[in-house]
Each structure stands twice: as C-alpha cells, then as structure tokens.
Scaffold this motif. Structure first.
Motif, mmCIF file in Angstrom:
data_model
loop_
_atom_site.group_PDB
_atom_site.id
_atom_site.type_symbol
_atom_site.label_atom_id
_atom_site.label_comp_id
_atom_site.label_asym_id
_atom_site.label_seq_id
_atom_site.Cartn_x
_atom_site.Cartn_y
_atom_site.Cartn_z
ATOM 1 N N ALA A 178 62.455 27.668 23.868
ATOM 2 C CA ALA A 178 62.623 25.924 24.628
ATOM 3 C C ALA A 178 62.123 26.350 26.280
ATOM 4 C CB ALA A 178 63.381 26.062 24.215
ATOM 5 N N ASP A 179 62.071 27.147 26.781
ATOM 6 C CA ASP A 179 61.294 27.747 28.121
ATOM 7 C C ASP A 179 59.406 27.103 27.650
ATOM 8 O OD1 ASP A 179 61.769 27.714 31.475
ATOM 9 O OD2 ASP A 179 60.684 29.526 30.125
ATOM 10 N N LEU A 180 59.425 27.514 27.356
ATOM 11 C CA LEU A 180 57.786 27.455 26.591
ATOM 12 C C LEU A 180 57.652 26.694 26.849
ATOM 13 C CD1 LEU A 180 57.522 31.416 24.927
ATOM 14 C CD2 LEU A 180 56.577 30.948 27.435
ATOM 15 N N LYS A 181 58.471 25.525 25.988
ATOM 16 C CA LYS A 181 57.358 24.287 25.384
ATOM 17 C C LYS A 181 57.728 23.413 26.595
ATOM 18 C CE LYS A 181 57.959 24.278 20.094
ATOM 19 N NZ LYS A 181 58.089 23.279 19.788
ATOM 20 N N ARG A 182 59.172 23.861 26.921
ATOM 21 C CA ARG A 182 59.436 23.282 28.788
ATOM 22 C C ARG A 182 57.422 23.070 29.482
ATOM 23 N NH1 ARG A 182 61.166 23.870 34.359
ATOM 24 N NH2 ARG A 182 62.384 26.118 33.067
ATOM 25 N N ARG A 183 57.540 24.396 29.786
ATOM 26 C CA ARG A 183 56.569 24.257 30.552
ATOM 27 C C ARG A 183 54.915 24.465 29.615
ATOM 28 N NH1 ARG A 183 58.458 27.778 34.821
ATOM 29 N NH2 ARG A 183 60.520 28.818 34.080
ATOM 30 N N ASN A 184 55.331 23.891 28.797
ATOM 31 C CA ASN A 184 53.804 23.481 27.353
ATOM 32 C C ASN A 184 53.553 25.066 27.624
ATOM 33 O OD1 ASN A 184 52.313 21.905 26.784
ATOM 34 N ND2 ASN A 184 50.894 21.392 27.771
ATOM 35 N N ALA A 185 53.497 25.856 27.572
ATOM 36 C CA ALA A 185 53.668 27.096 27.132
ATOM 37 C C ALA A 185 53.187 27.679 25.445
ATOM 38 C CB ALA A 185 53.782 28.473 28.990
ATOM 39 N N PHE A 186 54.370 27.403 25.455
ATOM 40 C CA PHE A 186 54.494 27.575 23.434
ATOM 41 C C PHE A 186 53.224 28.015 22.680
ATOM 42 C CE2 PHE A 186 56.455 27.207 19.304
ATOM 43 C CZ PHE A 186 56.667 28.709 18.705
#
Length: 154
Positions: free
Chosen positions: A74-82
């Motif tokens: 979820a954190d990675l998706k929020r940062r557009n880094a997933f």
C-alpha cells in the motif's frame, strides 16, 4: 538522491513480496495441513493442547507477515513505486524459502513435526521440497529479470 530512492523502493518491493509470500504459504499450510486435513500440528512433540497453541502462534505469525507485506505494498502504491513483476518474484521466493525451511529444518533437522505421519513419508518430503525449490527458482528468475529491466530504466 533519485537513484538511492529507486534502490530503496526496489528493496521495499522485494521485502513486501517476501513477507507476503511467507505469510501466504504459512497460512495455507496451517489452514490445509493443520486444520482441514489434520496431518500434523506445528509442534507435535507434546499434547494436543500444546499442538493447538503452537498452531495458534503459527497462525498469528502468518497473518502478521501477510498484513505487513500488504502494508508495504500500500505504501509503495501510494508513492507510485510498486513494481508488480518484481513483487511476484519476491512472493515466490518467500513462499519457496518458507517451504524449504519447513521441509528441511522443521521436518528433518528439528523434527518438530512431519508433513504427514505415514510409512512412506519420503514421497511427501520430496514433493514438498521440490515444489519449494521450483518456487525459489522461478522467483529468482523473475527477480533477476525485473532487476535487469529496472537497471535499464535508470
């Protein structure tokens, strides 16, 4: 600084996938082999009550790992880094690593339980450990492919 962030996100994708993979297969192991099939408990060297308590602790571990991995996603998706392909490889690596650890360390070295208590347990052991090795191999292949792709993008 940008390259440091990319490396951090790359590593966080791997960590989240490994945690999720560990938690997922631990959950499936506990639900299928412990609860549904009654093949064993996490700790079989004591009473049924101790076995049930050990299964409960094992179940808590699996959920903490699964949820922790998903929080990182979820954190990675929020940062557009997933990075989904990298994450997929990491999930397989975590799954296979857990199963190989379980099959070799817990089943054979520590002998806290067997996959199944039958006369010809070697068949179950070979299948369990080969499947784990296949997961690890595919996971590493996906990780290397994703790492190569990511390094070309930097």
């Amino acid at each position: 600084m940008k390259k440091n962030k990319q490396v951090m996100y790359f590593n966080r994708n791997i960590l989240s996938g490994i945690l999720f993979g560990l938690g997922l297969v631990a959950f499936l192991d506990e639900a299928i082999f412990h609860q549904l099939l009654h093949w064993h408990k996490f700790y079989d060297k004591s009473t049924t009550s101790v076995g049930l308590i050990s299964d409960g602790i094992f179940h808590v571990f699996s959920w903490f790992a699964t949820v922790g991995g998903l929080f990182l996603v979820a954190d990675l998706k929020r940062r557009n880094a997933f990075l989904y392909p990298l994450w997929q490889g990491s999930v397989l690596l975590g799954s296979g690593s857990f199963n190989l650890y379980d099959g070799i360390i817990q089943h054979k070295i520590m002998r806290i339980h067997q996959i199944r208590y039958v006369d010809n347990v070697i068949v179950y052991d070979v299948i369990w450990n080969l499947l784990a090795a296949v997961f690890i191999f595919i996971g590493i292949a996906l990780l290397l492919k994703s790492k190569k792709r990511a390094s070309e993008d930097i």
